[in-house]
Design an enzyme around this catalytic site. Structure first.
Site, PDB file in Angstrom:
ATOM      1  N   GLU A   7       9.323   1.974  10.984  1.00 48.44           N
ATOM      2  CA  GLU A   7      10.434   2.898  10.708  1.00 48.44           C
ATOM      3  C   GLU A   7       9.824   4.285  10.673  1.00 48.44           C
ATOM      4  O   GLU A   7       9.131   4.644   9.727  1.00 48.44           O
ATOM      5  CB  GLU A   7      11.104   2.517   9.381  1.00 48.44           C
ATOM      6  CG  GLU A   7      12.504   3.069   9.238  1.00 48.44           C
ATOM      7  CD  GLU A   7      12.535   4.501   8.751  1.00 48.44           C
ATOM      8  OE1 GLU A   7      12.686   5.410   9.607  1.00 48.44           O
ATOM      9  OE2 GLU A   7      12.391   4.711   7.547  1.00 48.44           O
ATOM     10  N   LYS A  41       0.859  -1.179   0.000  1.00 50.70           N
ATOM     11  CA  LYS A  41       0.000   0.000   0.000  1.00 50.70           C
ATOM     12  C   LYS A  41       0.897   1.231   0.000  1.00 50.70           C
ATOM     13  O   LYS A  41       1.400   1.657   1.033  1.00 50.70           O
ATOM     14  CB  LYS A  41      -0.915  -0.001   1.230  1.00 50.70           C
ATOM     15  CG  LYS A  41      -2.241   0.781   1.055  1.00 50.70           C
ATOM     16  CD  LYS A  41      -2.073   2.267   0.870  1.00 50.70           C
ATOM     17  CE  LYS A  41      -1.695   2.962   2.160  1.00 50.70           C
ATOM     18  NZ  LYS A  41      -1.619   4.478   1.965  1.00 50.70           N
ATOM     19  N   CYS A 101      13.613  11.013   6.381  1.00 55.30           N
ATOM     20  CA  CYS A 101      13.407  10.786   7.812  1.00 55.30           C
ATOM     21  C   CYS A 101      14.706  10.879   8.596  1.00 55.30           C
ATOM     22  O   CYS A 101      14.722  11.329   9.738  1.00 55.30           O
ATOM     23  CB  CYS A 101      12.735   9.436   8.042  1.00 55.30           C
ATOM     24  SG  CYS A 101      13.690   8.018   7.452  1.00 55.30           S
ATOM     25  N   GLY A 111       2.498   5.491  13.170  1.00 51.94           N
ATOM     26  CA  GLY A 111       3.166   4.284  13.624  1.00 51.94           C
ATOM     27  C   GLY A 111       2.653   3.803  14.969  1.00 51.94           C
ATOM     28  O   GLY A 111       2.505   2.593  15.201  1.00 51.94           O
ATOM     29  N   GLU A 170       9.780  17.193  13.990  1.00 52.97           N
ATOM     30  CA  GLU A 170      10.203  16.835  12.637  1.00 52.97           C
ATOM     31  C   GLU A 170       9.456  17.708  11.633  1.00 52.97           C
ATOM     32  O   GLU A 170       8.228  17.712  11.589  1.00 52.97           O
ATOM     33  CB  GLU A 170       9.925  15.361  12.369  1.00 52.97           C
ATOM     34  CG  GLU A 170      10.439  14.907  11.015  1.00 52.97           C
ATOM     35  CD  GLU A 170      10.253  13.419  10.788  1.00 52.97           C
ATOM     36  OE1 GLU A 170      11.176  12.790  10.245  1.00 52.97           O
ATOM     37  OE2 GLU A 170       9.186  12.886  11.153  1.00 52.97           O
ATOM     38  N   GLY A 175       6.792   5.718   8.063  1.00 50.51           N
ATOM     39  CA  GLY A 175       5.989   6.938   8.061  1.00 50.51           C
ATOM     40  C   GLY A 175       6.117   7.672   9.375  1.00 50.51           C
ATOM     41  O   GLY A 175       7.112   7.535  10.096  1.00 50.51           O
ATOM     42  N   SER A 176       5.100   8.433   9.701  1.00 54.38           N
ATOM     43  CA  SER A 176       5.150   9.300  10.881  1.00 54.38           C
ATOM     44  C   SER A 176       5.032   8.493  12.162  1.00 54.38           C
ATOM     45  O   SER A 176       4.445   7.406  12.200  1.00 54.38           O
ATOM     46  CB  SER A 176       4.033  10.332  10.821  1.00 54.38           C
ATOM     47  OG  SER A 176       2.773   9.723  11.070  1.00 54.38           O
ATOM     48  N   THR A 177       5.569   9.065  13.223  1.00 47.84           N
ATOM     49  CA  THR A 177       5.486   8.413  14.524  1.00 47.84           C
ATOM     50  C   THR A 177       4.044   8.293  14.991  1.00 47.84           C
ATOM     51  O   THR A 177       3.656   7.278  15.578  1.00 47.84           O
ATOM     52  CB  THR A 177       6.336   9.181  15.548  1.00 47.84           C
ATOM     53  OG1 THR A 177       7.715   9.125  15.143  1.00 47.84           O
ATOM     54  CG2 THR A 177       6.211   8.587  16.936  1.00 47.84           C
TER      55      THR A 177
END
Length: 481
Positions: A251, A177, A285, A234, A384, A229-231
């Site tokens: 990650e 995806k 990242c 995640g 970030e 992707g983003s925390t």
């Protein structure tokens, strides 16, 4: 406009039309013109893709590893045959400067070949004598099953392949995806998958937004998830996988430091700082976006970095000389501009950039920006940004510099600049990060890439990255005779 006449989702070795009425526009970030319209796959599409993968999971897992690796190498070859088209597509849909995107197919192919080269060693016979009783144990590594691969927009081909190669070598069929903003390179990849001769159902593709990804994460036949992707996202995926007791690799984000020691070579900094801190227009990242410098050399280093950043060309990403292209979307541009406003409001000094480029009425461009007079509590020093923004912080002693480097909830990457590599290596031991460069920053496909703390869970790259798709089984045996 439709993306093409092939179909919407790639399931069981062929393109199919989706029943979903939701579509996502893909926009050229340089011109703001529409490129395509791609389906946002619904739960029925995801179910079909997962079931197609599950139907071949036993056969693919039982395929000898040398044959799996042979097909992975074939996929590498097919990607290389499509290098020019993939390069153009990545630049067109993501705004990645062609000087960067031109390396993506070659790097992807190299990563696949490396997985195929080292992967078989994991399946060598592993017999361990029992130290406390007669007999021994045969340790087996078995594929987990269907893997859901959810990838971001900043590297539309590379970040699929770093998951796809290990999963295939391990014996796991996959459902991919990609990000809603950049699905076109992933669609091209399916053509390479088919040409490589991978069995139908081993690689499947669904496009869409967060709802599509959620359906994949929550599907009961998915045995493992790998997400980049983003925390924030995640955490949500980690929670869902935790409830299902399902392995997950996350990650996630970073706010990585570039720590300059007092003996650092200015020429090395000048040569490395763009790649270290602003690669892919800052949409990376692992970018080291906090430049931590000794106050005794602060003025010198700020001037040096300002010269380098201001001299790097911004503009048409198809121009090979361009270093800074547009950001991926209007939303991302506005997000980065919001951080620039925050930096100004909190008292940081923009020595380069600080707004939007003059004379660019179209395209999602932001000025590459270097902020000085940054304090650790400012948003630009803590959050970030994912854009071309570098924050300079000063320190008076090495202990303070190390403390500033570690003053973040993240732990993804770091760079240390010093003329003395031994001294830099000693400092690296004190930095809380999963991957650290000395006088440069890069990654190594043979070495694990793993974030600490809020930067994620699990490992990519190396043998360790392949092992994430394997489950261990111990078969205990009595002595023969």
């Amino acid at each position: 406009m439709p993306v093409d006449q092939i179909g919407d989702v790639y399931v069981a070795g062929r393109w199919r039309t989706s029943g979903s009425e939701r579509r996502t526009a893909v926009v050229d970030p340089t011109t703001e013109d529409p490129l395509a319209e791609v389906v946002s796959a619904d739960a029925a599409d995801v179910d079909a893709a997962v079931r197609a993968a599950d139907a071949v999971a036993r056969d693919w897992g039982a395929t000898p590893v040398v044959e799996r690796c042979r097909l992975v190498v074939r996929l590498a070859e097919e990607i290389e045959r499509r290098a020019s088209g993939l390069t153009e597509t990545i630049t067109r849909e993501n705004g990645t400067p062609v000087a960067e995107s031109a390396h993506a197919p070659t790097t992807a192919a190299a990563h696949l070949r490396h997985c195929a080269e080292v992967g078989p060693s994991l399946f060598a016979e592993d017999v361990r004598p029992n130290p406390m009783a007669p007999g021994d144990t045969l340790v087996q590594r078995r594929p987990l099953g269907v893997a859901g691969l959810i990838t971001p927009w900043n590297y539309p081909l590379s970040l699929i392949v770093v998951k796809l190669g290990p999963a295939l070598v391990a014996g796991c069929p996959v459902v991919i995806k990609p990000a809603a903003e950049t699905p076109l390179a992933a669609r091209m990849l399916m053509d390479a998958v088919e040409a490589a001769g991978l069995p139908a159902g081993v690689v499947n593709l669904v496009t869409g937004d967060g709802a599509t990804g959620q359906a994949l994460v929550e599907h009961p036949l998915v045995r493992t998830i790998s997400f980049t992707g983003s925390t924030a996202v995640g955490r949500s995926i980690g929670e869902a996988c935790g409830r299902a007791l399902r392995p997950v690799v996350l990650e996630l984000g970073g706010k990585s430091p570039a720590l300059v020691l007092d003996d650092a070579d200015p020429e090395v900094i000048a040569r490395s700082i763009l790649k270290v801190s602003m690669r892919n227009t800052g949409q990376t990242c692992k970018a080291c976006t906090r430049l931590i410098v000794p106050n005794t050399r602060r003025g010198e280093i700020v001037d040096l970095v300002a010269d380098v950043v201001s001299s790097a060309p911004l503009g048409d990403p198809f121009d090979p000389s361009t270093f800074f292209g547009p950001l991926v979307s209007a939303r991302q541009r506005d997000r980065v501009l919001g951080y620039l406003e925050s930096g100004h409001a909190e008292g940081a000094k923009a020595v380069v950039g600080g707004g939007t480029p003059a004379g660019r009425d179209r395209g999602f461009f932001v000025e590459p920006t270097v902020f000085d007079d940054v304090t650790p509590s400012m948003r630009i020093a803590r959050e970030e940004i994912f854009g071309p923004v570098l924050s300079v912080l000063g320190y008076d002693g090495l202990d303070e510099g190390v403390a500033l480097a570690n003053d973040t909830p993240y732990g993804l990457a770091a760079t240390i600049f010093s003329r003395d590599e031994g001294r830099a290596a000693a400092v690296a031991v004190r930095i809380e990060a999963g991957t650290i460069g000395i006088n440069h920053y890069g990654s190594n496909a043979a070495a694990p890439f793993a974030g600490h703390r809020d930067s994620g869970l699990g490992v990519e790259f190396g043998l360790e990255g392949i092992e994430e798709y394997l489950a261990l089984t111990s078969v205990h045996r009595l002595p023969r005779g």
